[in-house]
Design a protein around this motif. Structure first.
Motif, mmCIF file in Angstrom:
data_model
loop_
_atom_site.group_PDB
_atom_site.id
_atom_site.type_symbol
_atom_site.label_atom_id
_atom_site.label_comp_id
_atom_site.label_asym_id
_atom_site.label_seq_id
_atom_site.Cartn_x
_atom_site.Cartn_y
_atom_site.Cartn_z
ATOM 1 N N ARG A 20 26.555 48.780 47.264
ATOM 2 C CA ARG A 20 25.319 48.058 47.680
ATOM 3 C C ARG A 20 24.827 48.530 46.087
ATOM 4 N NH1 ARG A 20 20.692 50.391 51.638
ATOM 5 N NH2 ARG A 20 19.417 49.983 50.349
ATOM 6 N N PRO A 21 24.165 47.316 45.574
ATOM 7 C CA PRO A 21 22.939 47.063 44.258
ATOM 8 C C PRO A 21 22.013 47.716 44.798
ATOM 9 C CG PRO A 21 23.272 44.752 45.553
ATOM 10 C CD PRO A 21 24.429 45.687 46.111
ATOM 11 N N ASP A 22 21.112 47.721 43.542
ATOM 12 C CA ASP A 22 19.394 48.573 43.672
ATOM 13 C C ASP A 22 18.321 47.666 44.237
ATOM 14 O OD1 ASP A 22 20.366 50.950 43.203
ATOM 15 O OD2 ASP A 22 20.103 51.346 41.074
ATOM 16 N N LYS A 23 18.640 46.046 43.732
ATOM 17 C CA LYS A 23 18.173 44.919 44.295
ATOM 18 C C LYS A 23 19.103 43.645 45.418
ATOM 19 C CE LYS A 23 15.919 41.488 42.039
ATOM 20 N NZ LYS A 23 14.942 40.681 40.895
ATOM 21 N N VAL A 24 18.644 43.444 46.711
ATOM 22 C CA VAL A 24 18.907 42.409 47.215
ATOM 23 C C VAL A 24 19.157 41.258 45.888
ATOM 24 C CG1 VAL A 24 19.228 41.290 48.893
ATOM 25 C CG2 VAL A 24 18.026 43.725 48.327
ATOM 26 N N LEU A 25 20.406 40.764 45.995
ATOM 27 C CA LEU A 25 21.013 39.316 45.272
ATOM 28 C C LEU A 25 20.860 38.305 46.366
ATOM 29 C CD1 LEU A 25 22.733 41.543 42.641
ATOM 30 C CD2 LEU A 25 20.550 40.482 42.953
ATOM 31 N N VAL A 26 20.195 37.560 46.253
ATOM 32 C CA VAL A 26 20.338 36.510 47.523
ATOM 33 C C VAL A 26 21.295 34.990 46.765
ATOM 34 C CG1 VAL A 26 19.359 34.241 48.517
ATOM 35 C CG2 VAL A 26 17.558 36.844 48.446
ATOM 36 N N SER A 27 22.404 35.241 47.175
ATOM 37 C CA SER A 27 23.121 33.834 46.340
ATOM 38 C C SER A 27 22.658 33.004 47.604
ATOM 39 C CB SER A 27 25.475 33.897 46.915
ATOM 40 O OG SER A 27 24.657 33.858 48.848
ATOM 41 N N GLN A 28 22.448 32.565 48.261
ATOM 42 C CA GLN A 28 22.344 30.973 48.623
ATOM 43 C C GLN A 28 21.100 31.170 50.357
ATOM 44 O OE1 GLN A 28 25.349 29.584 50.319
ATOM 45 N NE2 GLN A 28 26.313 30.850 51.308
ATOM 46 N N THR A 29 19.924 30.109 50.535
ATOM 47 C CA THR A 29 19.573 30.475 51.872
ATOM 48 C C THR A 29 20.148 29.426 53.366
ATOM 49 O OG1 THR A 29 18.476 29.032 50.959
ATOM 50 C CG2 THR A 29 17.746 31.532 51.060
ATOM 51 N N VAL A 36 18.689 34.561 54.509
ATOM 52 C CA VAL A 36 19.338 34.559 53.336
ATOM 53 C C VAL A 36 20.965 35.207 53.500
ATOM 54 C CG1 VAL A 36 17.051 35.000 52.068
ATOM 55 C CG2 VAL A 36 18.546 36.904 52.882
ATOM 56 N N VAL A 37 21.816 34.679 52.495
ATOM 57 C CA VAL A 37 23.330 35.381 52.482
ATOM 58 C C VAL A 37 23.062 35.675 50.905
ATOM 59 C CG1 VAL A 37 25.502 34.606 51.937
ATOM 60 C CG2 VAL A 37 23.298 32.561 53.438
ATOM 61 N N THR A 38 23.305 36.802 50.723
ATOM 62 C CA THR A 38 23.374 38.169 49.748
ATOM 63 C C THR A 38 24.774 37.944 49.275
ATOM 64 O OG1 THR A 38 23.893 40.360 51.243
ATOM 65 C CG2 THR A 38 21.715 39.119 50.739
ATOM 66 N N ILE A 39 25.041 38.765 47.910
ATOM 67 C CA ILE A 39 26.128 38.762 47.679
ATOM 68 C C ILE A 39 27.124 39.483 48.251
ATOM 69 C CG2 ILE A 39 27.376 39.038 44.742
ATOM 70 C CD1 ILE A 39 24.856 38.203 43.513
ATOM 71 N N MET A 40 26.371 40.866 48.380
ATOM 72 C CA MET A 40 26.968 41.523 48.866
ATOM 73 C C MET A 40 27.756 40.852 50.468
ATOM 74 S SD MET A 40 27.098 45.032 47.776
ATOM 75 C CE MET A 40 27.691 45.173 48.724
ATOM 76 N N ASP A 41 26.588 39.922 51.415
ATOM 77 C CA ASP A 41 27.801 39.459 52.469
ATOM 78 C C ASP A 41 28.867 38.604 52.329
ATOM 79 O OD1 ASP A 41 25.031 40.118 53.879
ATOM 80 O OD2 ASP A 41 23.989 38.440 53.564
ATOM 81 N N THR A 42 28.283 38.296 51.165
ATOM 82 C CA THR A 42 29.758 36.873 50.704
ATOM 83 C C THR A 42 30.724 38.004 50.315
ATOM 84 O OG1 THR A 42 28.827 36.636 48.679
ATOM 85 C CG2 THR A 42 28.273 34.927 50.608
ATOM 86 N N GLN A 43 30.157 39.151 49.572
ATOM 87 C CA GLN A 43 31.355 39.649 49.291
ATOM 88 C C GLN A 43 32.556 40.428 49.932
ATOM 89 O OE1 GLN A 43 29.998 42.111 45.666
ATOM 90 N NE2 GLN A 43 29.800 40.758 44.560
#
Length: 74
Positions: A20-29, A36-43
């Protein structure tokens, strides 16, 4: 099947906890800006898909983030 489900749940939890990164990184909505879909969601979904393919290569997979796999990868 139960053992695989448990393995997937533990692996997904460890991945999200440890990567988990310190900041939430949104890849798409999705339908709204709040869905939102975060980079963590897709990974995490990619990790679980790879694990499922390894154990059950003939199964189709429908993921939460909209990725559908009907055929195993070559």
């Amino acid at each position: 099947m139960h053992a695989l489900a448990l393995e997937l749940a533990l692996a997904g939890g460890r991945f999200v906890r440890d990567q988990r990164p310190d900041k939430v990184l949104v890849s798409q909505t999705k339908e709204t800006d709040l869905d939102v879909v975060t980079i963590m969601d897709t990974q995490c979904e990619a990790l679980l898909r790879a694990m499922i393919r390894e154990q059950r290569p003939d199964d189709a997979i429908l993921g939460e983030e909209g990725m559908l796999s009907l055929e195993p990868l070559d």
